[in-house]
Design a protein around this motif. Structure first.
Motif, PDB file in Angstrom:
ATOM      1  N   VAL A   1       2.108  12.081  20.724  1.00 51.46           N
ATOM      2  CA  VAL A   1       3.213  12.459  19.824  1.00 51.46           C
ATOM      3  C   VAL A   1       2.686  12.751  18.471  1.00 51.46           C
ATOM      4  N   LYS A   2       3.281  13.986  18.055  1.00 52.41           N
ATOM      5  CA  LYS A   2       2.566  14.228  16.428  1.00 52.41           C
ATOM      6  C   LYS A   2       3.289  14.029  15.473  1.00 52.41           C
ATOM      7  N   ILE A   3       3.031  13.402  14.347  1.00 50.80           N
ATOM      8  CA  ILE A   3       3.930  13.375  13.101  1.00 50.80           C
ATOM      9  C   ILE A   3       3.008  13.870  12.124  1.00 50.80           C
ATOM     10  N   ASN A   4       3.971  14.822  11.249  1.00 51.84           N
ATOM     11  CA  ASN A   4       3.462  15.475  10.110  1.00 51.84           C
ATOM     12  C   ASN A   4       4.089  15.056   8.668  1.00 51.84           C
ATOM     13  N   PHE A   5       3.525  14.614   7.759  1.00 51.68           N
ATOM     14  CA  PHE A   5       3.987  14.297   6.325  1.00 51.68           C
ATOM     15  C   PHE A   5       3.708  15.341   5.458  1.00 51.68           C
ATOM     16  N   ASN A   6       4.780  16.262   5.111  1.00 54.44           N
ATOM     17  CA  ASN A   6       4.471  17.183   4.052  1.00 54.44           C
ATOM     18  C   ASN A   6       5.296  16.787   2.679  1.00 54.44           C
ATOM     19  N   TRP A   7       4.217  16.410   1.820  1.00 52.80           N
ATOM     20  CA  TRP A   7       4.741  15.906   0.602  1.00 52.80           C
ATOM     21  C   TRP A   7       4.671  17.047  -0.333  1.00 52.80           C
TER      22      TRP A   7
ATOM     23  N   GLY B   1       0.439   2.770  24.844  1.00 51.12           N
ATOM     24  CA  GLY B   1      -0.611   3.676  25.108  1.00 51.12           C
ATOM     25  C   GLY B   1      -0.154   5.045  24.853  1.00 51.12           C
ATOM     26  N   ILE B   2       0.679   5.396  23.951  1.00 52.15           N
ATOM     27  CA  ILE B   2       0.927   6.566  23.634  1.00 52.15           C
ATOM     28  C   ILE B   2       0.120   6.930  22.247  1.00 52.15           C
ATOM     29  N   LEU B   3      -0.508   8.028  22.507  1.00 50.97           N
ATOM     30  CA  LEU B   3      -1.487   8.483  21.391  1.00 50.97           C
ATOM     31  C   LEU B   3      -0.797   9.172  20.165  1.00 50.97           C
ATOM     32  N   VAL B   4      -1.019   8.948  18.973  1.00 49.21           N
ATOM     33  CA  VAL B   4      -0.219   9.575  17.922  1.00 49.21           C
ATOM     34  C   VAL B   4      -1.011  10.082  16.825  1.00 49.21           C
ATOM     35  N   ASP B   5      -0.994  11.309  16.659  1.00 50.08           N
ATOM     36  CA  ASP B   5      -1.627  12.309  15.812  1.00 50.08           C
ATOM     37  C   ASP B   5      -0.826  12.237  14.644  1.00 50.08           C
TER      38      ASP B   5
ATOM     39  N   LEU C   1       0.803  -1.335   0.007  1.00 49.99           N
ATOM     40  CA  LEU C   1       0.019   0.134  -0.131  1.00 49.99           C
ATOM     41  C   LEU C   1       0.848   1.299   0.150  1.00 49.99           C
ATOM     42  N   GLY C   2       1.989   1.282   0.561  1.00 50.25           N
ATOM     43  CA  GLY C   2       2.854   2.434   0.588  1.00 50.25           C
ATOM     44  C   GLY C   2       3.178   2.907   1.976  1.00 50.25           C
ATOM     45  N   LEU C   3       3.880   3.964   1.964  1.00 44.82           N
ATOM     46  CA  LEU C   3       4.585   4.454   3.404  1.00 44.82           C
ATOM     47  C   LEU C   3       3.754   5.014   4.217  1.00 44.82           C
ATOM     48  N   LEU C   4       2.703   5.760   3.864  1.00 44.67           N
ATOM     49  CA  LEU C   4       1.586   6.516   4.688  1.00 44.67           C
ATOM     50  C   LEU C   4       0.902   5.464   5.268  1.00 44.67           C
ATOM     51  N   PRO C   5       0.035   4.597   4.575  1.00 43.68           N
ATOM     52  CA  PRO C   5      -0.905   3.543   4.959  1.00 43.68           C
ATOM     53  C   PRO C   5      -0.104   2.548   6.171  1.00 43.68           C
ATOM     54  N   ALA C   6       1.251   2.371   5.649  1.00 38.53           N
ATOM     55  CA  ALA C   6       2.015   1.399   6.672  1.00 38.53           C
ATOM     56  C   ALA C   6       2.177   2.135   7.973  1.00 38.53           C
ATOM     57  N   MET C   7       2.624   3.365   7.822  1.00 33.57           N
ATOM     58  CA  MET C   7       2.685   4.108   9.243  1.00 33.57           C
ATOM     59  C   MET C   7       1.575   4.099   9.895  1.00 33.57           C
ATOM     60  N   LYS C   8       0.402   4.263   9.233  1.00 33.48           N
ATOM     61  CA  LYS C   8      -0.940   4.360  10.040  1.00 33.48           C
ATOM     62  C   LYS C   8      -1.319   3.149  10.670  1.00 33.48           C
TER      63      LYS C   8
ATOM     64  N   GLN D   1      10.102   4.295  12.719  1.00 32.39           N
ATOM     65  CA  GLN D   1       9.834   3.425  13.769  1.00 32.39           C
ATOM     66  C   GLN D   1      11.038   3.244  14.931  1.00 32.39           C
ATOM     67  N   GLU D   2      12.402   3.666  14.592  1.00 37.41           N
ATOM     68  CA  GLU D   2      13.151   3.935  15.688  1.00 37.41           C
ATOM     69  C   GLU D   2      12.992   5.079  16.482  1.00 37.41           C
ATOM     70  N   ALA D   3      12.586   6.290  15.801  1.00 34.79           N
ATOM     71  CA  ALA D   3      12.103   7.271  16.505  1.00 34.79           C
ATOM     72  C   ALA D   3      10.812   7.026  17.634  1.00 34.79           C
ATOM     73  N   LEU D   4       9.895   6.440  17.175  1.00 36.90           N
ATOM     74  CA  LEU D   4       8.823   6.337  18.025  1.00 36.90           C
ATOM     75  C   LEU D   4       9.126   5.063  18.911  1.00 36.90           C
ATOM     76  N   ALA D   5      10.272   4.268  18.702  1.00 33.83           N
ATOM     77  CA  ALA D   5      10.751   3.347  19.804  1.00 33.83           C
ATOM     78  C   ALA D   5      11.581   4.165  20.766  1.00 33.83           C
ATOM     79  N   ASN D   6      12.271   5.062  20.630  1.00 25.45           N
ATOM     80  CA  ASN D   6      12.945   6.054  21.391  1.00 25.45           C
ATOM     81  C   ASN D   6      11.997   6.967  22.248  1.00 25.45           C
ATOM     82  N   ILE D   7      10.893   7.250  21.840  1.00 25.70           N
ATOM     83  CA  ILE D   7      10.083   7.913  22.407  1.00 25.70           C
ATOM     84  C   ILE D   7       9.247   7.034  23.602  1.00 25.70           C
ATOM     85  N   ALA D   8       9.081   5.875  23.193  1.00 25.18           N
ATOM     86  CA  ALA D   8       8.382   4.995  24.104  1.00 25.18           C
ATOM     87  C   ALA D   8       9.097   4.667  25.359  1.00 25.18           C
TER      88      ALA D   8
END
Length: 217
Positions: free
Chosen positions: A148-154, A106-110, A88-95, A133-140
Motif C-alpha cells: 500500500v502507498k500513502i501520500n500526504f501532500n501538505w 503483513g501488508i507493507l505500507v509506504d 504528536l499529531g496526525l502524521l506521527p500517529a499514522m506512522k 484507518q477504515e481505508a486500511l481495514a478495507n484493504i486488509a
C-alpha cells in the motif's frame, strides 16, 4: 436547514462514539491491562516458590498466556485511540499505526509526506485518522495485496491524502449495500463533517485509490 440538522446529528453521534472509544481504550490500558499485570507478577512469585517441576512449568505457561494477552490489549488500546494522535499529531500517529498494521496483517505500507506539516484541530485530526484507518481495514479485508502507498501532500490551505492499494479492485455498483460500501459511506460522511471530501475510485485488476482532502483554513 434539514441538511444542516442532519449534519449536526451526525456530528453529535460521531463525537459521542469517539468519547466512548476513548473511555474504552483508557479502561483497557489502565484498568484491565494493569489488573493482568498484577496477576502476572503474582504468578511469577508463585513460580519462584514452587518446588515441583510440573507446577513450575504450568505456572510458566500461564505467565506466557497472560503476557500475550497484555500485549494484545495494549495493541487494541492503541488501535482504538492512539496516544500519538493527541500528543504528536496526525502524521506521527499514522506512522505509529502503520507499524501495528503491518505487524498484524503483513501488508507493507509506504508513507510519504510532502510540504510542511500543519497543526490540525483535534476533531478533524481524529476524523482523518479514522478515515485512513477504515481505508486500511478495507484493504486488509478485500484488496488481496501486500503493498500500500500513502501520500500526504501538505499545502497552505488544504491537506490531500492519497491511499493506493494496488490490489484486485472492485466494482462499486455491485456492492452498494455491502459492508465495504457502508464503510466507504462512513468515510465520506466523516470528511463531509470536516468540510472536506473523500473520493473513492477502483478498477478491477488494478486496485483502489482513496483521495482525502481536508481544508486547513
Amino acid at each position: 436547514m434539514v441538511l444542516q440538522s442532519k449534519q449536526q446529528i451526525s456530528s453529535y453521534i460521531i463525537d459521542s462514539q469517539e468519547a466512548e472509544i476513548k473511555r474504552i481504550a483508557l479502561e483497557l490500558h489502565e484498568g484491565i491491562g494493569q489488573n493482568l499485570y498484577s496477576i502476572l507478577t503474582g504468578l511469577q512469585f508463585v513460580e519462584s516458590t514452587a518446588e515441583e517441576p510440573h507446577m513450575k512449568n504450568y505456572v510458566r505457561e500461564m505467565e506466557s498466556l497472560i503476557e500475550k494477552t497484555i500485549q494484545e490489549i495494549r495493541l487494541l488500546s492503541v488501535e482504538l485511540h492512539p496516544p500519538a494522535l493527541i500528543t504528536l499529531g496526525l502524521l506521527p500517529a499514522m506512522k505509529s499505526y502503520i507499524k501495528l498494521y503491518t505487524s498484524t496483517f503483513g501488508i507493507l505500507v509506504d508513507i510519504e509526506s510532502t510540504g510542511r506539516e500543519t497543526a490540525i484541530v483535534e476533531r478533524n485530526r481524529i476524523a482523518v485518522f479514522r478515515v485512513c484507518q477504515e481505508a486500511l481495514a478495507n484493504i486488509a479485508k478485500y484488496a488481496d495485496t501486500s503493498h500500500v502507498k500513502i501520500n500526504f501532500n501538505w499545502q497552505e490551505t488544504v491537506l490531500n491524502i492519497i491511499i493506493q492499494d494496488f490490489g484486485k479492485g472492485f466494482n462499486p455498483e455491485e456492492d452498494e449495500e455491502g459492508s465495504r460500501s457502508l464503510g466507504l459511506a462512513g468515510m465520506k460522511e466523516r470528511m463531509l463533517l470536516t468540510g472536506g471530501e473523500a473520493r473513492i475510485s477502483s478498477k478491477i485488476g488494478v486496485g483502489t485509490s482513496i483521495e482525502i482532502s481536508l481544508p486547513l483554513k
